[in-house]
Design a protein around this motif. Structure first.
Motif, PDB file in Angstrom:
ATOM      1  N   HIS A 112      -8.135  16.026  26.110  1.00  0.00           N
ATOM      2  CA  HIS A 112      -7.101  16.887  26.696  1.00  0.00           C
ATOM      3  C   HIS A 112      -5.747  16.568  26.067  1.00  0.00           C
ATOM      4  O   HIS A 112      -5.476  15.432  25.690  1.00  0.00           O
ATOM      5  N   ASP A 137      -2.244   8.598  27.150  1.00  0.00           N
ATOM      6  CA  ASP A 137      -2.862   9.657  27.979  1.00  0.00           C
ATOM      7  C   ASP A 137      -2.214  11.004  27.659  1.00  0.00           C
ATOM      8  O   ASP A 137      -1.250  11.353  28.304  1.00  0.00           O
ATOM      9  N   ASN A 138      -2.647  11.833  26.743  1.00  0.00           N
ATOM     10  CA  ASN A 138      -3.781  11.548  25.916  1.00  0.00           C
ATOM     11  C   ASN A 138      -3.508  12.013  24.481  1.00  0.00           C
ATOM     12  O   ASN A 138      -4.345  12.612  23.831  1.00  0.00           O
ATOM     13  N   GLU A 170      -5.889  19.364  32.243  1.00  0.00           N
ATOM     14  CA  GLU A 170      -6.803  18.313  32.705  1.00  0.00           C
ATOM     15  C   GLU A 170      -6.157  17.560  33.851  1.00  0.00           C
ATOM     16  O   GLU A 170      -6.774  17.309  34.886  1.00  0.00           O
ATOM     17  N   GLU A 171      -4.877  17.223  33.669  1.00  0.00           N
ATOM     18  CA  GLU A 171      -4.174  16.396  34.653  1.00  0.00           C
ATOM     19  C   GLU A 171      -4.087  17.096  36.008  1.00  0.00           C
ATOM     20  O   GLU A 171      -3.996  16.454  37.038  1.00  0.00           O
ATOM     21  N   ASP A 198     -10.473  10.211  26.203  1.00  0.00           N
ATOM     22  CA  ASP A 198      -9.313  10.272  27.086  1.00  0.00           C
ATOM     23  C   ASP A 198      -8.788   8.851  27.254  1.00  0.00           C
ATOM     24  O   ASP A 198      -9.444   8.024  27.874  1.00  0.00           O
ATOM     25  N   MET A 199      -7.608   8.582  26.676  1.00  0.00           N
ATOM     26  CA  MET A 199      -6.974   7.269  26.663  1.00  0.00           C
ATOM     27  C   MET A 199      -7.735   6.285  25.779  1.00  0.00           C
ATOM     28  O   MET A 199      -8.450   5.417  26.268  1.00  0.00           O
TER      29      MET A 199
END
Ligand code: ZN
Length: 402
Positions: A112, A137-138, A170-171, A198-199
Motif C-alpha cells: 500500500h 509504513d509504507n 489501506e490505512e 507492508d513495513m
C-alpha cells in the motif's frame, strides 16, 4: 592490465550495488517527503504519489493494468471518527502494472502507498496535527515493489505473469485491496499466490524478518527453508488474516505472505521518517523475495490452506453470532468493531461501530481469536455480558446470542 580489468569489474559491481540501494532510497525519500503530506487516500497528495508510482512502472517497462490506464479508482467512505453516523465519500486510486510472460498463471505482488496524512485518523501522535511521512509504513514496501518489478523485468522468471499493485486506502480499512479483490483486472482464479510488503524498511541488527501467512500454503515453509535468505532470519506466523492487504486475497482462497520487519516506537507517528530506513536491508529483502519467486517459478500452482487458528476457531464461533464486522486493520488490544448489522444481537445490545470488545463473559479478548474463542462458549438463546471500550470508557452490554 589484468589488475586494471579486475578493478574495472569491481567498480562496475560496486556501482551496481550502490545503484540498487540508491533507487530504493530515491523512491522512499520522495514518497515520504513533506511534499506528499503523508499521502492520505482521496487527497491530491495521494494522486501525486500515484502518478509517481505510475511513472516508475512505465520507466521499468510494465504495461498498465488498471481500469483507467495505470489507475483503478474506487469509492470509499472516509470516517475520521468511527462513531460518526455519516462519513465523507472519497475516491481512492490503486496503481496497477503488469508484466505479461504469456503464462496461464499470475503472481500478485502488492504494497500500500497511502498513509495517515496529517494524522486525523489512526495516528498514535499526541499534540498538534503533523505530517505523517510513513517512510517505513509504507514507502518502504512500495520501493520494494518497484525493486521487484525491475528485477523481474531484467532477470525474467517466465513461469508466471506478474501483477504489481500499489494499493490505496489501506490505512482507512484495506479499501483498495478489498476493491481490487472484488473487481480484479485479471481473472482471480488465475492468481497463483499473493505477496504483500507492508513495513519492510527497518531490518535491524539481528536481521529478523517476520513472514505472516505461512500457514496459507504447505509450500511456504518448505520453500522459505531452501532459498538463499542473505543471512536474514525468517520468523513465520500462520494466519492469512492480518492488518494489511494480503487479508483481502486470503479471504478469496489465495495463498498469501506478508513481509514485515517489525513494530517500532515511530509506528503511526510523524517520526516514521526516511533517514531511519535501512536501505541495504531493504535491498536484501527485495532479493530474498525474488529468490522465493524464483524457487516457485516451475510450479504453476501452490496448494491453498485455510489457516488453522482462524478456520478452527471460526468454525466453533459459527454456532452463534453477534452480527458485527471485525476491523482487521486494528492491531491494538481487543477486537475493534468495524460495523454493526441492524437487528442482530450486537445492535440489540447497543453495540456501535468503533467499539473495542475487551471481554465476552469470562473470556478476556486481546485479539480477534480470543473474540472467536469467547463466542464459541455460547449457544443460541444464551446471554452474556460483553465489555467494550468506547471513547476510552469501559461499558458492559448484555447480549443475547442468535
Ligand atoms: Zn502499513
Amino acid at each position: 592490465m589484468r589488475l586494471f580489468a579486475s578493478i574495472l569489474v569491481l567498480c562496475f559491481a560496486l556501482t551496481l550495488t550502490a545503484q540498487d540501494t540508491l533507487q530504493l532510497q530515491v523512491d522512499v525519500v520522495y514518497l515520504s517527503s513533506n511534499l506528499l503530506r503523508g499521502r492520505e487516500a482521496g487527497t491530491p497528495y495521494e494522486r501525486q504519489a500515484a502518478r509517481y508510482i505510475a511513472s516508475r512502472f512505465e520507466e521499468i517497462g510494465l504495461s498498465p493494468k488498471g481500469t483507467e490506464g495505470w489507475f483503478q479508482p474506487f469509492e470509499f467512505t472516509y470516517k475520521p471518527n468511527p462513531h460518526s453516523e455519516t462519513g465523507e465519500r472519497r475516491t481512492g486510486l490503486n496503481v496497477v502494472g503488469y508484466l505479461d510472460n504469456g503464462a496461464p498463471t499470475t503472481v500478485v505482488i502488492g504494497a500500500h502507498f497511502d498513509h495517515l496524512g496529517m494524522g486525523h485518523f489512526g495516528s498514535r501522535h499526541v499534540g498538534e496535527p503533523a505530517i505523517h511521512n510513513g517512510a517505513d509504513d509504507n514507502a518502504s514496501g512500495v520501493a520494494a515493489l518497484l525493486c521487484l518489478a525491475e528485477k523481474l523485468k531484467n532477470e525474467p522468471l517466465t513461469g508466471h505473469n506478474y501483477l504489481f499493485i500499489a494499493f490505496s486506502a489501506e490505512e482507512l480499512g484495506l479499501f483498495g485491496s478489498k476493491y481490487f479483490a472484488n473487481h480484479p483486472t485479471i481473472p482471480l482464479d488465475s492468481v497463483a499466490y499473493m505477496l504483500n510488503m507492508d513495513m519492510v524498511g527497518r531490518l535491524n541488527a539481528e536481521r529478523k524478518l517476520v513472514v505472516n501467512g505461512a500457514g496459507t500454503s504447505p509450500a511456504w515453509k518448505e520453500t522459505l527453508a531452501r532459498i538463499d535468505t542473505l543471512g536474514i532470519h525468517i520468523v513465520t506466523t500462520e494466519s492469512g488474516v492480518g492488518p494489511s492487504d494480503h487479508t483481502s486475497f486470503y479471504l478469496k482462497n489465495i495463498p498469501v505472505l506478508h513481509f514485515f520487519t517489525g513494530q517500532h516506537a515511530d509506528y503511526h507517528k510523524p517520526e516514521d521518517d526516511s533517514e531511519l530506513v535501512n536501505y541495504a536491508g531493504l535491498a536484501d529483502i527485495c532479493q530474498l523475495i525474488y529468490n522465493l519467486i524464483a524457487a516457485l517459478d516451475d510450479q504453476p500452482r501452490i496448494e491453498f490452506r485455510k489457516t488453522k487458528d482462524e478456520s478452527e476457531r471460526k468454525a466453533a464461533a459459527f454456532k452463534v453470532s453477534l452480527g458485527v464486522m471485525p476491523d482487521y486493520t486494528y492491531d491494538g488490544e481487543g477486537m475493534r468493531v468495524d460495523a454493526v448489522i441492524d437487528g442482530r444481537p450486537g445492535a440489540k445490545a447497543g453495540m456501535q461501530a468503533g467499539d473495542i470488545i475487551v471481554r465476552i463473559g469470562d473470556v478476556e479478548v486481546h485479539n480477534i481469536y480470543d473474540y472467536m474463542e469467547g463466542l464459541s462458549k455460547y449457544g443460541k438463546g444464551d446471554s452474556a455480558p460483553i465489555v467494550v471500550l468506547r471513547d476510552g470508557q469501559k461499558i458492559t452490554l448484555q447480549a443475547t446470542f442468535e
